[in-house]
Scaffold this motif. Structure first.
Motif, mmCIF file in Angstrom:
data_model
loop_
_atom_site.group_PDB
_atom_site.id
_atom_site.type_symbol
_atom_site.label_atom_id
_atom_site.label_comp_id
_atom_site.label_asym_id
_atom_site.label_seq_id
_atom_site.Cartn_x
_atom_site.Cartn_y
_atom_site.Cartn_z
ATOM 1 N N ALA A 287 0.824 -1.213 0.000
ATOM 2 C CA ALA A 287 0.000 0.000 0.000
ATOM 3 C C ALA A 287 0.856 1.259 0.000
ATOM 4 N N GLU A 288 0.497 2.203 -0.849
ATOM 5 C CA GLU A 288 1.138 3.531 -0.833
ATOM 6 C C GLU A 288 0.656 4.304 0.388
ATOM 7 N N VAL A 289 -0.620 4.149 0.686
ATOM 8 C CA VAL A 289 -1.217 4.683 1.909
ATOM 9 C C VAL A 289 -1.754 3.469 2.647
ATOM 10 N N ARG A 290 -1.247 3.230 3.830
ATOM 11 C CA ARG A 290 -1.581 2.013 4.570
ATOM 12 C C ARG A 290 -3.073 1.989 4.929
ATOM 13 N N PRO A 291 -3.725 0.850 4.667
ATOM 14 C CA PRO A 291 -5.138 0.719 5.043
ATOM 15 C C PRO A 291 -5.272 0.447 6.539
ATOM 16 N N THR A 292 -6.468 0.665 7.045
ATOM 17 C CA THR A 292 -6.783 0.250 8.407
ATOM 18 C C THR A 292 -7.122 -1.233 8.351
ATOM 19 N N VAL A 293 -6.519 -2.005 9.246
ATOM 20 C CA VAL A 293 -6.743 -3.442 9.289
ATOM 21 C C VAL A 293 -7.717 -3.728 10.427
ATOM 22 N N GLY A 294 -8.908 -4.209 10.069
ATOM 23 C CA GLY A 294 -9.947 -4.499 11.047
ATOM 24 C C GLY A 294 -10.023 -5.979 11.387
ATOM 25 N N SER A 295 -11.077 -6.340 12.090
ATOM 26 C CA SER A 295 -11.248 -7.734 12.486
ATOM 27 C C SER A 295 -11.374 -8.618 11.247
ATOM 28 N N GLY A 296 -10.831 -9.828 11.338
ATOM 29 C CA GLY A 296 -10.832 -10.733 10.195
ATOM 30 C C GLY A 296 -9.950 -10.243 9.063
ATOM 31 N N CYS A 297 -9.063 -9.307 9.379
ATOM 32 C CA CYS A 297 -8.148 -8.697 8.408
ATOM 33 C C CYS A 297 -8.901 -7.947 7.315
ATOM 34 N N SER A 298 -10.030 -7.360 7.658
ATOM 35 C CA SER A 298 -10.731 -6.514 6.685
ATOM 36 C C SER A 298 -9.908 -5.234 6.496
ATOM 37 N N LEU A 299 -9.820 -4.790 5.271
ATOM 38 C CA LEU A 299 -9.011 -3.614 4.946
ATOM 39 C C LEU A 299 -9.917 -2.469 4.520
ATOM 40 N N THR A 300 -9.741 -1.327 5.152
ATOM 41 C CA THR A 300 -10.478 -0.126 4.752
ATOM 42 C C THR A 300 -9.481 1.012 4.571
ATOM 43 N N GLY A 301 -9.831 1.907 3.669
ATOM 44 C CA GLY A 301 -8.915 2.995 3.362
ATOM 45 C C GLY A 301 -7.729 2.448 2.580
ATOM 46 N N GLY A 302 -6.698 3.221 2.479
ATOM 47 C CA GLY A 302 -5.496 2.805 1.768
ATOM 48 C C GLY A 302 -5.519 3.211 0.312
ATOM 49 N N ARG A 303 -4.357 3.085 -0.301
ATOM 50 C CA ARG A 303 -4.219 3.353 -1.733
ATOM 51 C C ARG A 303 -3.120 2.448 -2.276
ATOM 52 N N TRP A 304 -3.359 1.893 -3.479
ATOM 53 C CA TRP A 304 -2.432 0.983 -4.128
ATOM 54 C C TRP A 304 -2.139 1.469 -5.532
ATOM 55 N N PHE A 305 -0.896 1.261 -5.961
ATOM 56 C CA PHE A 305 -0.470 1.623 -7.311
ATOM 57 C C PHE A 305 -0.170 0.350 -8.081
ATOM 58 N N SER A 306 -0.792 0.188 -9.229
ATOM 59 C CA SER A 306 -0.585 -0.958 -10.106
ATOM 60 C C SER A 306 0.463 -0.580 -11.149
ATOM 61 N N TYR A 307 1.666 -1.090 -10.995
ATOM 62 C CA TYR A 307 2.714 -0.693 -11.928
ATOM 63 C C TYR A 307 2.512 -1.265 -13.327
ATOM 64 N N TYR A 308 1.736 -2.317 -13.477
ATOM 65 C CA TYR A 308 1.483 -2.868 -14.815
ATOM 66 C C TYR A 308 0.838 -1.839 -15.739
ATOM 67 N N ASP A 309 -0.074 -1.034 -15.181
ATOM 68 C CA ASP A 309 -0.808 -0.089 -16.019
ATOM 69 C C ASP A 309 -0.778 1.352 -15.505
ATOM 70 N N GLY A 310 -0.029 1.599 -14.425
ATOM 71 C CA GLY A 310 0.138 2.962 -13.923
ATOM 72 C C GLY A 310 -1.104 3.572 -13.301
ATOM 73 N N VAL A 311 -1.941 2.748 -12.681
ATOM 74 C CA VAL A 311 -3.209 3.198 -12.123
ATOM 75 C C VAL A 311 -3.196 3.027 -10.598
ATOM 76 N N SER A 312 -3.760 3.998 -9.890
ATOM 77 C CA SER A 312 -3.922 3.885 -8.440
ATOM 78 C C SER A 312 -5.370 3.578 -8.108
ATOM 79 N N ARG A 313 -5.574 2.825 -7.043
ATOM 80 C CA ARG A 313 -6.911 2.477 -6.561
ATOM 81 C C ARG A 313 -6.956 2.698 -5.056
ATOM 82 N N THR A 314 -8.125 3.073 -4.551
ATOM 83 C CA THR A 314 -8.289 3.329 -3.120
ATOM 84 C C THR A 314 -9.188 2.312 -2.436
#
Length: 186
Positions: free
Chosen positions: A48-75
């Motif tokens: 993660a470029e911006v670390r997500p909040t890790v909740g119970s059961g390892c649920s992830l909220t927030g955060g941001r990821w960069f896909s280097y294959y296509d140069g796209v970020s997702r939140t």
């Protein structure tokens, strides 16, 4: 350790065999360390470029990821697919068919080398599918892709077919010849 061009040329060449392949033969997304987060979520947290909040059961909220294959970020973590740098079917074709189940599970969940699993957009992962570099390369950062792909092939002692080798050599020859260092997995 070896320069990229040398490492690519040293990969063993063999005919690929798809007979008997099933994705189910590679138990994946296991929680090997028992911390509640499976391998997929471990990759999402670590990349993660911006670390997500890790909740119970390892649920992830927030955060941001960069896909280097296509140069796209997702939140949204659900918009990111964790790609096996060397696809499971390609691993099977290249030698994993002779591995036992625990070795295939280790390959499918390899957190021991950051190059083995990569977070990318669902579209780019779907586009790649089971292809090796002779059939698919990302739209950007192709040198990084060849470097990481070759690293995984070496780490797991997997072969390449002749078309795959030619594609890797062609791309590697246009990249900087930086040193590739790999710790073997088996």
């Amino acid at each position: 350790s070896a320069p990229l061009r040398t490492a690519v040329r040293a990969l063993p060449v063999a005919t690929e065999v798809r007979t008997g392949y099933s994705r189910d033969l590679f138990p994946h997304w296991v929680d090997a360390d028992g911390d509640g987060c499976d391998a997929r979520r471990e990759v999402l947290i670590s990349e993660a470029e911006v670390r997500p909040t890790v909740g119970s059961g390892c649920s992830l909220t927030g955060g941001r990821w960069f896909s280097y294959y296509d140069g796209v970020s997702r939140t949204n973590a659900s918009d990111i697919s964790v790609d096996h740098m060397v696809p499971l079917a390609e691993a099977w074709d290249s030698g994993a068919r002779s591995w036992d189940s625990s070795t295939r599970q280790a390959f499918a969940n390899d957190l021991g080398d950051y190059r083995s699993l990569v977070g990318v957009t669902i579209a780019s992962n779907s586009s790649k599918s089971d292809s090796d570099p002779a059939g698919w390369q990302p739209g950007r950062e192709q040198c990084r892709y060849v470097f990481e792909y070759t690293s995984v092939k070496i780490r797991w002692r997997l072969s390449v077919d002749s078309a795959e080798r030619s594609a890797l050599i062609s791309r590697a020859d246009s990249c900087s010849d930086r040193t590739l260092t790999v710790a073997r997995a088996r």
